[in-house]
Scaffold this motif. Structure first.
Motif, PDB file in Angstrom:
ATOM      1  N   ALA A 177       0.832  -1.210   0.000  1.00  0.00           N
ATOM      2  CA  ALA A 177       0.000   0.000   0.000  1.00  0.00           C
ATOM      3  C   ALA A 177       0.866   1.259   0.000  1.00  0.00           C
ATOM      4  O   ALA A 177       0.575   2.224  -0.718  1.00  0.00           O
ATOM      5  CB  ALA A 177      -0.946   0.007   1.200  1.00  0.00           C
ATOM      6  N   LEU A 178       1.931   1.276   0.766  1.00  0.00           N
ATOM      7  CA  LEU A 178       2.798   2.442   0.822  1.00  0.00           C
ATOM      8  C   LEU A 178       3.598   2.590  -0.471  1.00  0.00           C
ATOM      9  O   LEU A 178       3.807   3.698  -0.958  1.00  0.00           O
ATOM     10  CB  LEU A 178       3.734   2.340   2.031  1.00  0.00           C
ATOM     11  N   SER A 179       3.983   1.492  -1.045  1.00  0.00           N
ATOM     12  CA  SER A 179       4.675   1.517  -2.330  1.00  0.00           C
ATOM     13  C   SER A 179       3.771   2.096  -3.424  1.00  0.00           C
ATOM     14  O   SER A 179       4.191   2.955  -4.204  1.00  0.00           O
ATOM     15  CB  SER A 179       5.116   0.103  -2.705  1.00  0.00           C
ATOM     16  N   ARG A 180       2.520   1.625  -3.453  1.00  0.00           N
ATOM     17  CA  ARG A 180       1.551   2.162  -4.439  1.00  0.00           C
ATOM     18  C   ARG A 180       1.319   3.649  -4.208  1.00  0.00           C
ATOM     19  O   ARG A 180       1.229   4.433  -5.156  1.00  0.00           O
ATOM     20  CB  ARG A 180       0.234   1.404  -4.355  1.00  0.00           C
ATOM     21  N   PHE A 210       3.095  11.039   2.536  1.00  0.00           N
ATOM     22  CA  PHE A 210       3.877   9.894   2.072  1.00  0.00           C
ATOM     23  C   PHE A 210       5.266   9.880   2.712  1.00  0.00           C
ATOM     24  O   PHE A 210       5.706   8.856   3.245  1.00  0.00           O
ATOM     25  CB  PHE A 210       4.008   9.892   0.543  1.00  0.00           C
ATOM     26  N   ILE A 211       5.958  11.001   2.678  1.00  0.00           N
ATOM     27  CA  ILE A 211       7.316  11.067   3.219  1.00  0.00           C
ATOM     28  C   ILE A 211       7.307  10.763   4.718  1.00  0.00           C
ATOM     29  O   ILE A 211       8.165  10.028   5.219  1.00  0.00           O
ATOM     30  CB  ILE A 211       7.957  12.425   2.899  1.00  0.00           C
ATOM     31  N   VAL A 235       1.855   9.362  -5.594  1.00  0.00           N
ATOM     32  CA  VAL A 235       2.348  10.699  -5.227  1.00  0.00           C
ATOM     33  C   VAL A 235       3.255  11.240  -6.324  1.00  0.00           C
ATOM     34  O   VAL A 235       3.172  12.420  -6.676  1.00  0.00           O
ATOM     35  CB  VAL A 235       3.065  10.666  -3.850  1.00  0.00           C
ATOM     36  N   ILE A 236       4.093  10.397  -6.889  1.00  0.00           N
ATOM     37  CA  ILE A 236       4.952  10.834  -7.997  1.00  0.00           C
ATOM     38  C   ILE A 236       4.092  11.378  -9.128  1.00  0.00           C
ATOM     39  O   ILE A 236       4.344  12.475  -9.650  1.00  0.00           O
ATOM     40  CB  ILE A 236       5.842   9.677  -8.490  1.00  0.00           C
ATOM     41  N   ASP A 237       3.064  10.627  -9.516  1.00  0.00           N
ATOM     42  CA  ASP A 237       2.166  11.072 -10.585  1.00  0.00           C
ATOM     43  C   ASP A 237       1.470  12.377 -10.215  1.00  0.00           C
ATOM     44  O   ASP A 237       1.355  13.288 -11.042  1.00  0.00           O
ATOM     45  CB  ASP A 237       1.121  10.001 -10.905  1.00  0.00           C
ATOM     46  N   GLY A 245       1.327  19.236  -1.892  1.00  0.00           N
ATOM     47  CA  GLY A 245       2.147  19.361  -0.694  1.00  0.00           C
ATOM     48  C   GLY A 245       1.703  18.427   0.416  1.00  0.00           C
ATOM     49  O   GLY A 245       2.526  17.801   1.092  1.00  0.00           O
ATOM     50  N   GLU A 246       0.381  18.330   0.603  1.00  0.00           N
ATOM     51  CA  GLU A 246      -0.155  17.458   1.660  1.00  0.00           C
ATOM     52  C   GLU A 246       0.139  15.996   1.388  1.00  0.00           C
ATOM     53  O   GLU A 246       0.561  15.253   2.280  1.00  0.00           O
ATOM     54  CB  GLU A 246      -1.666  17.664   1.819  1.00  0.00           C
TER      55      GLU A 246
END
Length: 116
Positions: free
Chosen positions: A13-16, A41-42, A21-23, A35-36
């Protein structure tokens, strides 16, 4: 000698979420949303990495519960102290800077070399 990496395997789930987030950071979405989501994610990766690299090994090594709890509290305090400045920075970045954040995440998010 070849350079080594100390990687943190991520739950699916975190990988997805990282890929999403990249997209998002490369899209025309609203700055606040970018930003949120980047912050969320980070921060989640930080929590997971601390657990993976510190909490879990201590438990496997049989370190006592009180010592493990002390380490967990210290790690939690350290991570929480990063929360306000990290949140502020990510919310104030412009589109170009957020695309660069996407690049940084993408650079660090790679397939598990040990997976079968």
């Amino acid at each position: 000698m070849r350079r080594r990496f100390l990687g943190t395997p991520l739950p699916d789930a975190l990988s997805r979420e990282g890929l999403d987030v990249i997209d998002l950071l490369r899209s025309n979405a609203a700055q606040d949303e970018k930003g949120e989501r980047a912050f969320d994610f980070i921060y989640a990766v930080g929590e997971h990495a601390l657990d993976y690299h510190f909490t879990q090994p201590l438990a496997r090594l049989g370190v006592g519960a009180l010592t493990r709890k002390t380490v967990d509290v210290a790690l939690g305090v350290a991570l929480k102290s990063l929360r306000p400045p990290l949140h502020h920075v990510l919310r104030t970045l412009d589109d170009g800077q957020l695309r660069a954040v996407a690049d940084e995440i993408e650079f660090r998010l790679y397939p598990d070399p040990h997976a079968t």
